[in-house]
Design a protein around this motif. Structure first.
Motif, PDB file in Angstrom:
ATOM      1  N   GLN A  70       0.956  -1.298  -0.177  1.00  0.00           N
ATOM      2  CA  GLN A  70       0.098   0.098  -0.036  1.00  0.00           C
ATOM      3  C   GLN A  70       1.093   1.080  -0.194  1.00  0.00           C
ATOM      4  OE1 GLN A  70      -2.776  -0.188   3.155  1.00  0.00           O
ATOM      5  NE2 GLN A  70      -3.044  -2.559   3.032  1.00  0.00           N
ATOM      6  N   PRO A  71       0.449   2.268  -0.631  1.00  0.00           N
ATOM      7  CA  PRO A  71       1.358   3.428  -0.863  1.00  0.00           C
ATOM      8  C   PRO A  71       1.279   4.277   0.356  1.00  0.00           C
ATOM      9  CG  PRO A  71      -0.819   3.853  -1.987  1.00  0.00           C
ATOM     10  CD  PRO A  71      -0.790   2.404  -1.522  1.00  0.00           C
ATOM     11  N   ASP A  72       1.287   4.062   1.535  1.00  0.00           N
ATOM     12  CA  ASP A  72       1.040   4.819   2.883  1.00  0.00           C
ATOM     13  C   ASP A  72       1.757   4.323   3.907  1.00  0.00           C
ATOM     14  OD1 ASP A  72       0.010   6.788   4.435  1.00  0.00           O
ATOM     15  OD2 ASP A  72      -1.715   5.754   4.818  1.00  0.00           O
ATOM     16  N   PRO A  73       3.406   4.176   3.790  1.00  0.00           N
ATOM     17  CA  PRO A  73       4.304   3.772   4.728  1.00  0.00           C
ATOM     18  C   PRO A  73       4.215   4.484   6.124  1.00  0.00           C
ATOM     19  CG  PRO A  73       5.353   4.804   3.063  1.00  0.00           C
ATOM     20  CD  PRO A  73       3.911   4.620   2.436  1.00  0.00           C
ATOM     21  N   ASP A  74       3.793   5.885   6.022  1.00  0.00           N
ATOM     22  CA  ASP A  74       3.681   6.284   7.307  1.00  0.00           C
ATOM     23  C   ASP A  74       2.620   5.735   8.242  1.00  0.00           C
ATOM     24  OD1 ASP A  74       5.989   8.354   6.842  1.00  0.00           O
ATOM     25  OD2 ASP A  74       4.747   9.322   5.311  1.00  0.00           O
ATOM     26  N   PHE A  75       1.534   5.380   7.687  1.00  0.00           N
ATOM     27  CA  PHE A  75       0.666   5.052   8.541  1.00  0.00           C
ATOM     28  C   PHE A  75       0.465   3.454   8.608  1.00  0.00           C
ATOM     29  CE2 PHE A  75      -0.705   9.371   9.275  1.00  0.00           C
ATOM     30  CZ  PHE A  75      -1.177   9.333  10.673  1.00  0.00           C
ATOM     31  N   ALA A  76       0.051   3.110   7.470  1.00  0.00           N
ATOM     32  CA  ALA A  76      -0.259   1.488   7.194  1.00  0.00           C
ATOM     33  C   ALA A  76       0.912   0.550   7.677  1.00  0.00           C
ATOM     34  CB  ALA A  76      -0.822   1.287   5.673  1.00  0.00           C
ATOM     35  N   ALA A  77       2.017   0.970   6.906  1.00  0.00           N
ATOM     36  CA  ALA A  77       2.959  -0.226   7.259  1.00  0.00           C
ATOM     37  C   ALA A  77       3.586   0.148   8.636  1.00  0.00           C
ATOM     38  CB  ALA A  77       4.296   0.162   6.070  1.00  0.00           C
ATOM     39  N   ALA A  78       3.667   1.400   9.018  1.00  0.00           N
ATOM     40  CA  ALA A  78       4.329   1.785  10.306  1.00  0.00           C
ATOM     41  C   ALA A  78       3.377   1.071  11.217  1.00  0.00           C
ATOM     42  CB  ALA A  78       4.316   3.294  10.367  1.00  0.00           C
ATOM     43  N   GLU A  79       2.334   1.487  11.233  1.00  0.00           N
ATOM     44  CA  GLU A  79       1.328   0.826  12.442  1.00  0.00           C
ATOM     45  C   GLU A  79       1.458  -0.713  12.436  1.00  0.00           C
ATOM     46  OE1 GLU A  79      -3.030   1.732  14.381  1.00  0.00           O
ATOM     47  OE2 GLU A  79      -2.764   2.079  12.428  1.00  0.00           O
ATOM     48  N   ARG A  80       1.503  -1.293  11.451  1.00  0.00           N
ATOM     49  CA  ARG A  80       1.676  -2.713  11.364  1.00  0.00           C
ATOM     50  C   ARG A  80       2.943  -3.461  11.933  1.00  0.00           C
ATOM     51  NH1 ARG A  80      -3.332  -5.151  11.505  1.00  0.00           N
ATOM     52  NH2 ARG A  80      -4.639  -4.458   9.500  1.00  0.00           N
ATOM     53  N   LEU A  81       4.025  -2.394  11.861  1.00  0.00           N
ATOM     54  CA  LEU A  81       5.318  -2.680  12.041  1.00  0.00           C
ATOM     55  C   LEU A  81       5.594  -2.765  13.540  1.00  0.00           C
ATOM     56  CD1 LEU A  81       8.740  -2.302  10.328  1.00  0.00           C
ATOM     57  CD2 LEU A  81       8.323  -1.589  12.588  1.00  0.00           C
ATOM     58  N   VAL A  82       4.919  -1.948  13.901  1.00  0.00           N
ATOM     59  CA  VAL A  82       5.314  -1.393  15.589  1.00  0.00           C
ATOM     60  C   VAL A  82       4.453  -2.544  16.270  1.00  0.00           C
ATOM     61  CG1 VAL A  82       5.904   0.959  15.271  1.00  0.00           C
ATOM     62  CG2 VAL A  82       3.488   0.372  15.748  1.00  0.00           C
ATOM     63  N   ARG A  83       3.282  -2.670  15.756  1.00  0.00           N
ATOM     64  CA  ARG A  83       2.468  -3.888  16.542  1.00  0.00           C
ATOM     65  C   ARG A  83       2.989  -5.199  16.421  1.00  0.00           C
ATOM     66  NH1 ARG A  83      -3.767  -3.384  17.068  1.00  0.00           N
ATOM     67  NH2 ARG A  83      -3.847  -0.976  17.313  1.00  0.00           N
ATOM     68  N   LEU A  84       3.716  -5.547  15.311  1.00  0.00           N
ATOM     69  CA  LEU A  84       4.432  -6.673  15.195  1.00  0.00           C
ATOM     70  C   LEU A  84       5.576  -6.753  16.046  1.00  0.00           C
ATOM     71  CD1 LEU A  84       4.952  -9.469  14.054  1.00  0.00           C
ATOM     72  CD2 LEU A  84       6.000  -8.148  12.105  1.00  0.00           C
ATOM     73  N   VAL A  85       6.535  -5.874  15.916  1.00  0.00           N
ATOM     74  CA  VAL A  85       7.980  -5.872  16.781  1.00  0.00           C
ATOM     75  C   VAL A  85       7.540  -5.677  18.098  1.00  0.00           C
ATOM     76  CG1 VAL A  85      10.112  -4.765  17.125  1.00  0.00           C
ATOM     77  CG2 VAL A  85       9.086  -4.977  14.826  1.00  0.00           C
ATOM     78  N   ALA A  86       6.945  -4.717  18.638  1.00  0.00           N
ATOM     79  CA  ALA A  86       6.659  -4.650  20.154  1.00  0.00           C
ATOM     80  C   ALA A  86       5.615  -5.568  20.615  1.00  0.00           C
ATOM     81  CB  ALA A  86       6.104  -3.195  20.413  1.00  0.00           C
ATOM     82  N   GLY A  87       4.780  -6.172  19.944  1.00  0.00           N
ATOM     83  CA  GLY A  87       3.854  -7.218  20.457  1.00  0.00           C
ATOM     84  C   GLY A  87       4.615  -8.402  20.508  1.00  0.00           C
TER      85      GLY A  87
END
Length: 259
Positions: free
Chosen positions: A124-141
């Protein structure tokens, strides 16, 4: 042989798909890690020795890396496909300021799904929100729940909603918004969904779709709507509007103007 493909790039993170086709049972020479990150396997498996000791890494086991960590690898299974996440030192501190980062993590079904959703978000062309939110949830989770109840974070979530609603400069992405509010991006994302009922990304898109309807009703063309509301292009606008309303912007403009 090892090849890698950059799936998403951001000043605070890089997501790569890594394919390894080595086939050897003996340990490689020691390698010195230079980045904070996380590695998850999609297919296959390999042996790794790092700060958590020796593990066989497969789709049920992942690991987090830190700069200076010495690693060795062996590939008795004949190769693997992995996702490699590289994080800036600043983002790493944001995520693990209040708890230690584990060396090795068990990838349960919850983390497996989070991994798959992150890979989908990279398209998706929205790394500041879509990818960023998925990434922090994955790593911190992967480190388990952060301390503190979401109820305590109602003022935080209210401030985040106001910043997104008002188009504040810091609301251009999840990471700058969390930093402006003085919390980790994982805490903001987790508490926002718990208290609002939808992820921050979806909330932002809800506001943008509402504004798109206003512009479409006023007769604005799709290129103008996409540019004014910060979409990557008209196709991005169309996908977002269709996902929330089930209709294209062109059809909605016709309905709003001509009935």
């Amino acid at each position: 042989m090892r090849t890698s493909t950059v799936l998403a790039s951001h000043p605070d993170f890089r997501i790569q798909g890594v394919r390894c086709r080595d086939d050897h049972t003996r340990w490689s020479a020691p390698e010195r890690n230079s980045a904070y990150g996380m590695v998850l396997t999609r297919r296959g498996g390999f042996r790794r020795h790092g700060r958590g000791g020796e593990e066989f890494v497969d789709p049920t086991v992942g690991y987090l890396t830190v700069p200076g960590e010495e690693e060795r690898f062996a590939h008795p299974a004949g190769g693997d496909d992995c996702t490699s996440l590289h994080l800036s030192g600043r983002l790493w501190r944001d995520l693990f300021a209040d708890r230690p980062a584990p060396a090795v993590v068990h990838v349960d079904a919850r983390l497996d799904l989070a991994h798959r959703l992150l890979l989908r978000a990279t398209t998706q062309p929205d790394p500041d929100f879509a990818a960023a939110e998925r990434l922090v949830r994955l790593v911190a989770g992967a480190a388990g729940p952060a301390p503190g109840a979401p109820e305590r974070d109602r003022p935080l979530v209210a401030a985040a909603r106001a910043a997104v609603r008002d188009g504040a400069p810091e609301a251009a992405g999840l990471l700058p918004l969390a930093r402006a509010l003085g919390v980790s991006p994982y805490r903001l994302s987790r508490s926002f969904q718990a208290l609002v009922g939808v992820p921050l990304t979806r909330y932002r898109n809800r506001l943008r779709v509402g504004r798109a309807l206003d512009l479409l009703a006023a007769g604005a063309d799709l290129a103008t709507v996409a540019a004014e509301l910060g979409f990557a292009d008209q196709a991005h606008l169309t996908r977002t509007v269709r996902a929330q309303l089930g209709q294209t912007p062109g059809r909605l403009r016709h309905l709003l103007r001509d009935g």
